[in-house]
Structure formats: C-alpha cells, structure tokens
Scaffold this motif. Structure first.
Motif, short mmCIF file in Angstrom:
data_model
loop_
_atom_site.label_atom_id
_atom_site.label_comp_id
_atom_site.label_asym_id
_atom_site.label_seq_id
_atom_site.Cartn_x
_atom_site.Cartn_y
_atom_site.Cartn_z
N THR A 38 0.81 -1.23 0.00
CA THR A 38 0.00 0.00 0.00
C THR A 38 0.84 1.27 0.00
O THR A 38 0.38 2.31 -0.46
CB THR A 38 -0.94 0.03 1.22
OG1 THR A 38 -0.15 -0.05 2.42
CG2 THR A 38 -1.90 -1.15 1.18
N ALA A 39 2.07 1.21 0.53
CA ALA A 39 2.88 2.42 0.70
C ALA A 39 3.96 2.52 -0.38
O ALA A 39 4.70 1.55 -0.62
CB ALA A 39 3.53 2.43 2.08
N GLY A 94 -0.99 -4.19 -9.87
CA GLY A 94 -1.99 -4.92 -9.11
C GLY A 94 -1.93 -4.70 -7.62
O GLY A 94 -2.77 -5.20 -6.87
N ASN A 95 -0.93 -3.93 -7.16
CA ASN A 95 -0.85 -3.56 -5.74
C ASN A 95 -1.62 -2.26 -5.51
O ASN A 95 -1.70 -1.41 -6.40
CB ASN A 95 0.60 -3.37 -5.31
CG ASN A 95 1.30 -4.69 -5.07
OD1 ASN A 95 1.05 -5.38 -4.08
ND2 ASN A 95 2.19 -5.05 -5.99
N PRO A 96 -2.16 -2.05 -4.29
CA PRO A 96 -2.88 -0.79 -4.00
C PRO A 96 -2.05 0.46 -4.24
O PRO A 96 -2.59 1.49 -4.64
CB PRO A 96 -3.24 -0.95 -2.51
CG PRO A 96 -3.33 -2.42 -2.30
CD PRO A 96 -2.27 -3.02 -3.18
N LEU A 97 -0.72 0.38 -4.04
CA LEU A 97 0.12 1.57 -4.22
C LEU A 97 0.12 2.07 -5.66
O LEU A 97 0.43 3.24 -5.93
CB LEU A 97 1.54 1.31 -3.73
CG LEU A 97 2.38 0.20 -4.38
CD1 LEU A 97 2.99 0.63 -5.69
CD2 LEU A 97 3.48 -0.25 -3.42
N TYR A 108 2.42 7.47 -8.85
CA TYR A 108 3.06 6.16 -8.69
C TYR A 108 4.25 5.95 -9.62
O TYR A 108 5.37 5.69 -9.18
CB TYR A 108 2.01 5.05 -8.90
CG TYR A 108 2.60 3.72 -9.30
CD1 TYR A 108 3.33 2.95 -8.39
CD2 TYR A 108 2.44 3.23 -10.60
CE1 TYR A 108 3.87 1.74 -8.76
CE2 TYR A 108 2.98 2.01 -10.97
CZ TYR A 108 3.69 1.28 -10.05
OH TYR A 108 4.24 0.07 -10.42
N MET A 109 4.03 6.07 -10.91
CA MET A 109 5.09 5.76 -11.88
C MET A 109 6.28 6.70 -11.71
O MET A 109 7.44 6.27 -11.69
CB MET A 109 4.56 5.85 -13.31
CG MET A 109 5.64 5.57 -14.35
SD MET A 109 5.02 5.55 -16.05
CE MET A 109 4.11 4.01 -16.03
N LEU A 110 6.01 8.00 -11.57
CA LEU A 110 7.10 8.97 -11.44
C LEU A 110 7.89 8.73 -10.16
O LEU A 110 9.13 8.84 -10.15
CB LEU A 110 6.54 10.40 -11.45
CG LEU A 110 5.89 10.85 -12.76
CD1 LEU A 110 5.38 12.27 -12.64
CD2 LEU A 110 6.88 10.74 -13.93
#
Length: 426
Positions: A143-144, A164-167, A173-175
C-alpha cells in the motif's frame, strides 16, 4: 487457498514427489536410464514443482547445485528451507499464500525472483540479494510507495513488476518509482521512456538527493565499523604472537598477519575507489540538478525581462501618443491647464518631442538589458562555483581518506614489527 483446489489435501515435498518431478522434466530415453541407474539430486540444476498443492517447503537440501526452482501455483504460506540452495539464480514463488518475505539470506546469486500474486504487505529481508536483476511482486498487498525506496539497494535491478498492488493507484506512482530507481529499464512490463525518467527525476530530486546523501553516510559508517572490527581482530592477533608458545609459531603467525595487513590495505583502497565511483555519480546527479535549477531560473528571468520590455514598449507608445496629442492641443491653445514655460517650449517642436521620448525609451531598454545581464552573469557564476566546490570537496575528501589509509596501514605494520616474539630456545 489462493491457487489450488480446496478439494485436495495439502502435500509435503518428499522423496517420491521429487523423484517424480525430476523424471517428468527429462526426455523419455533419459528418464528410463535414470530409473535404471538412480537419480542423484546433486546433479539436477532445474526443478519444477508447480501445481502440486504444496503447503510447506521442505526436503530440498539434496539439490546442492540447483540454479532454477519453480514453486508457483501452490498453497505455500512461508518461505523456508532454501538455505542450502546457494547456487539458485531463478526462483518462482508466484501464486501462493506467502505473507512475509523471509528465508532468502543465503541465496546471494539470485537474479530473478517472482513473488507475484501472494499476500505480502512489505518489501523487506532481501538485503543479501545484491545480484537481483528481475523482481516481480505484483498483485500483493503493498500500500505504501515507501516500499520502493527499499529496492534502491539493488544496483543491478533493471526490471520490476508492481502492477496490481494498492500503491499503483497513487497519482504519482510511476514517477515516484522511476525517480527512486533511476536505472530501471522496465516497469510493469513497459519500457521506461527517457521523458518519463527526466520528469520523474525533476519532480522528486529533493527526495532522492537526500536519500543519496543518507546512503553515502551509511556506507561510510559501515566502512568505519568494519575497519574498527578489523583493528580489534588485529590487536588480538598481535597479543597471540606475543604469547605464542614457540619462536617458529610466532614467526609463522607474524607472516600470516603481515599478509592480512596487505589484504586489508587492498580492501580499504578498493572500498575507497567504490566510494569515489558512487560519489562521482552523486556529484554528476547533483550537477544535473543544479543545471536544472539554473536553467529554470534563467528562463524565468528572461521571461520577466521580456515582460519588462513589453511594458516599456507600451509605455513608450502611450507616452509618444500623449506627447503628440499635447503638442497639437498646445498649438491650438486647447490645453485646459497652465504649463510652465519650459514645458511649453518643449511642446513647440514635434521633432524634439519624438527624439526625447525615443531617447528615453532606448535608455530604459538598455537598463533592462543591463539588469538582465547582471542577473544571468551572477547565476552562471553561482552555478560554476557550486559545481566546482562540490568537486573540490570530493577531491579533498579522497586525498585525506587515502592518507588516512596509508597512515593506518603504516601504524599496523609498525605495531607488528615492534611486537616481541619468544626467543629461540636451545
């Protein structure tokens, strides 16, 4: 059970299962020969134990030279009993019920690890996997985004799957991932573009710069701790020489410890060279960030000065328009207010008005240009000074560190030379 049919009883890895698994992956002619002569598990380099309803990893110690192991699509809950597989390069534990990353400490040669589709909520306990290149941990419970920071220690990691993870639902996220793992080539089955990398580094340099500084400090502290431990061991050895039972034993120990000193010297210099390489990369990254800051500032200054010129041009046009209008009214005696004589004299000649207004305009534009040049020149000087200082600081640090190493080795050698050994006895 995450992947296997609940109607089946959990299985254990026993010799019968292993024998069957090894036989199944061989051609029929080799399989018959193996049955006749017997299978030596030490000769097996690849082993597939997929879809066997395995609950617990066990009984793999016999596969001493195994390099590839597939344990995917089982009901395994814990990573264990892999200690003997020190030659393992490829490990697939995907589609199981694992909740904690553990039990991987001895797998120092591992390059490809899949923990896809499990129940893991934290990336941890992987410090020894310094050869790791491909890591798949998608469809877990991460999640983190801070989990990604842990992966910075794997300098060879070039392929990562987190999908597929909540994070992954985080907006940045990608950056965030690309910024913290600048050497990543593939993320979630996609090639990381240069544009994405540049934007990521620009957006998160304030975080990664701090991390790089902390990592360099941690490395330096580790080296110092290792050196202190070496010194303690060395003094213990000196004491052993001093209390040796015979002259020959002491001389042998002295020769051995003298070799240790040489190896220690080489180790310390190697570590220093590694530190130089790492800091060189940090300095390059620092210089790139400074260049970005300077470039951004320069563009902002140029933009503001362009606005100033536009304002001055509009001011000039308006002033010229008002002046000529006032001249025309003055000639027609239509001004509604009394003007000083010198102003009236000024308004008496259109060429004078135009020339004076144009001259004032040129002076204002010149001042704007001079101010722009001063600001940009100071910026260029600041940029060069900061880069030069960073480089010089590293040169000074390296020079002092090399001196410290030489002095340290000289002190150890002197202590060894001055250590008394038992006299020869008749």
């Amino acid at each position: 059970m995450s992947q296997s049919d609940n109607s089946f009883e959990p299985n254990v890895i026993d010799d019968e299962m292993l024998q069957k698994a090894v036989e199944e992956q061989w051609p029929e002619d080799i399989r018959k020969l193996a049955k006749a002569e017997g299978i030596n598990f030490k000769d097996v380099m690849e082993l597939q134990l997929s879809f066997r309803n395995i609950l617990q990893i066990d009984n793999l110690w016999q596969f001493e030279y195994l390099t590839k192991l597939q344990l995917d699509n089982n009901i395994i809950e814990k990573i264990e009993a892999l200690e003997s597989l020190v030659h393992l390069v490829w490990l697939d534990l995907s589609f199981n019920n694992i909740e904690v990353i553990e039990g991987l400490d001895t797998l120092v040669k591992l390059q490809d690890l899949s923990l896809y589709n499990n129940r893991i909520s934290k990336i941890e306990h992987m410090d020894t996997l310094q050869e790791l290149q491909i890591f798949s941990i998608g469809k877990n419970n991460l999640t983190a985004l801070e989990n990604v920071v842990y992966l910075r220690r794997f300098k060879n990691l070039h392929t990562l799957n987190l999908t597929g993870n909540p994070l992954c639902d985080e907006e940045q996220y990608m950056l965030f991932v690309v910024a913290h793992l600048p050497d990543l080539v593939y993320l979630d089955f996609k090639l990381v573009s240069d544009t994405t990398r540049e934007v990521a580094i620009s957006n998160y340099h304030y975080l990664t710069d701090l991390l790089e500084h902390e990592e360099a400090q941690a490395l330096a502290q580790l080296e110092e701790k290792q050196a202190q431990q070496k010194e303690l061991e060395y003094h213990k050895r000196l004491d052993e020489i001093h209390h040796a039972s015979s002259h020959d034993t002491a001389e042998s120990m002295r020769a051995e410890y003298n070799e240790d000193i040489l190896q220690l010297s080489e180790t310390l210099m190697t570590l220093e060279m590694q530190m130089v390489d790492q800091l060189e990369e940090l300095i390059k990254e620092f210089e790139r960030n400074i260049a970005v800051i300077a470039s951004t500032f320069t563009e902002n200054v140029k933009g503001m000065m362009t606005q100033c010129r536009d304002l001055e041009n509009r001011h000039h046009e308006k002033l010229l328009e008002i002046s000529i209008s006032a001249l025309e009214k003055s000639l027609k005696d239509e001004l509604n207010e009394e003007l000083p004589d010198d102003v009236r004299e000024f308004l008496g000649d259109k060429n004078t008005i135009v020339n004076m207004v144009n001259k004032s305009h040129k002076i204002h534009l010149l001042k704007i240009s001079m101010r722009e040049c001063d600001i940009l020149l100071n910026m260029y000087r600041w940029e060069a000074s900061v880069k030069e200082k960073a480089l010089q600081n590293e040169i000074d640090r390296n020079r002092n560190r090399v001196k410290e190493i030489f002095q340290y080795i000289d002190d150890l050698q002197e202590q060894l030379d001055n250590t008394q050994i038992p006299e020869l006895t008749e």
